[in-house]
Design a protein around this motif. Structure first.
Motif, short mmCIF file in Angstrom:
data_model
loop_
_atom_site.label_atom_id
_atom_site.label_comp_id
_atom_site.label_asym_id
_atom_site.label_seq_id
_atom_site.Cartn_x
_atom_site.Cartn_y
_atom_site.Cartn_z
N ASP A 84 -24.46 40.25 -2.01
CA ASP A 84 -23.37 39.33 -2.35
C ASP A 84 -22.02 39.94 -1.99
O ASP A 84 -21.14 39.25 -1.46
N VAL A 85 -21.84 41.23 -2.26
CA VAL A 85 -20.59 41.91 -1.90
C VAL A 85 -20.42 41.89 -0.38
O VAL A 85 -19.33 41.57 0.13
N LEU A 86 -21.49 42.18 0.33
CA LEU A 86 -21.43 42.15 1.80
C LEU A 86 -21.08 40.75 2.29
O LEU A 86 -20.27 40.59 3.21
N MET A 87 -21.67 39.75 1.68
CA MET A 87 -21.38 38.37 2.06
C MET A 87 -19.90 38.05 1.84
O MET A 87 -19.27 37.38 2.67
N LYS A 88 -19.31 38.54 0.76
CA LYS A 88 -17.88 38.33 0.52
C LYS A 88 -17.05 38.92 1.66
O LYS A 88 -16.10 38.29 2.14
N TYR A 89 -17.42 40.13 2.08
CA TYR A 89 -16.67 40.76 3.17
C TYR A 89 -16.88 40.00 4.48
O TYR A 89 -15.93 39.84 5.26
N ILE A 90 -18.08 39.52 4.73
CA ILE A 90 -18.33 38.76 5.96
C ILE A 90 -17.43 37.52 5.99
O ILE A 90 -16.79 37.23 7.00
N TYR A 91 -17.34 36.80 4.87
CA TYR A 91 -16.46 35.63 4.82
C TYR A 91 -15.00 36.03 5.00
O TYR A 91 -14.25 35.35 5.69
N LYS A 92 -14.60 37.14 4.40
CA LYS A 92 -13.22 37.61 4.55
C LYS A 92 -12.92 37.90 6.02
O LYS A 92 -11.87 37.51 6.53
N ALA A 108 -26.33 35.46 8.97
CA ALA A 108 -27.69 34.93 8.99
C ALA A 108 -28.70 35.94 8.46
O ALA A 108 -29.63 35.58 7.73
N GLN A 109 -28.50 37.21 8.78
CA GLN A 109 -29.41 38.26 8.31
C GLN A 109 -29.30 38.43 6.79
O GLN A 109 -30.31 38.56 6.10
N VAL A 110 -28.07 38.43 6.28
CA VAL A 110 -27.88 38.58 4.83
C VAL A 110 -28.44 37.35 4.12
O VAL A 110 -29.09 37.46 3.08
N GLY A 117 -28.73 31.38 -2.56
CA GLY A 117 -28.03 31.66 -3.81
C GLY A 117 -26.87 32.62 -3.62
O GLY A 117 -25.88 32.56 -4.33
N SER A 118 -27.00 33.48 -2.63
CA SER A 118 -25.92 34.43 -2.34
C SER A 118 -24.64 33.69 -1.95
O SER A 118 -23.55 34.04 -2.41
N ILE A 119 -24.77 32.67 -1.13
CA ILE A 119 -23.60 31.89 -0.72
C ILE A 119 -22.97 31.23 -1.94
O ILE A 119 -21.75 31.27 -2.12
N LEU A 120 -23.79 30.65 -2.79
CA LEU A 120 -23.28 29.98 -3.99
C LEU A 120 -22.58 30.96 -4.92
O LEU A 120 -21.50 30.67 -5.45
N ARG A 121 -23.18 32.13 -5.12
CA ARG A 121 -22.56 33.13 -5.99
C ARG A 121 -21.22 33.60 -5.44
O ARG A 121 -20.25 33.76 -6.18
N VAL A 122 -21.17 33.82 -4.13
CA VAL A 122 -19.92 34.28 -3.50
C VAL A 122 -18.83 33.21 -3.60
O VAL A 122 -17.69 33.51 -3.93
N MET A 123 -19.19 31.99 -3.31
CA MET A 123 -18.21 30.90 -3.36
C MET A 123 -17.72 30.62 -4.77
O MET A 123 -16.57 30.24 -4.98
#
Length: 129
Positions: A84-92, A108-110, A117-123
């Motif tokens: 989830d932290v990595l996903m936040k940085y990818i969006y940033k 896509a890999q993450v 659920g990772s996308i939902l948690r990050v958003m």
């Protein structure tokens, strides 16, 4: 995640120490540990953008060192919270990056590892990186 009672000065020291450790991992070509280290305890509770930017620069340095073919193996040992932290940085990074194609492949890999659920948690999370 970072403790809310930590001062900006302490956070700056943590970010600098983390960057030094990441540089050491990258010099040894240990990208797995470099990624794990740079995502460890991000300064999400800091209101100082320069601290967040310094940590983001460390994460970006690691992501640019990882090739497309290495990325799946590099994230294999990450837990869901770290994904989830990595996903936040990818969006940033997608906001301003010239290398969106690579970031979308990483996304896509993450997503494949952590699930939608990772996308939902990050958003939904108000704490930004």
């Amino acid at each position: 995640m970072a403790d809310e009672s930590v001062s900006d000065e302490q956070l700056q020291q943590e970010v600098a120490a983390r960057a030094a450790a990441v540089d050491a991992f990258l010099k040894r070509k240990d990208k797995v540990h470099a990624l794990q280290k740079c995502l460890e305890n991000p300064p999400v509770n800091s209101k100082t953008q320069s601290i967040k930017d310094a940590n983001a620069a460390t994460v970006e340095k690691v992501l640019t060192a990882i090739t497309d073919s290495e990325f799946a193996d590099t994230i294999a040992d990450l837990d869901f919270e770290t994904c989830d932290v990595l996903m936040k940085y990818i969006y940033k990074f997608l906001e301003n990056s010239a290398n969106c194609a690579a970031l979308l492949k990483f996304h896509a890999q993450v997503l494949s590892k952590a699930g939608p659920g990772s996308i939902l948690r990050v958003m939904a999370d108000r704490k930004t990186v």
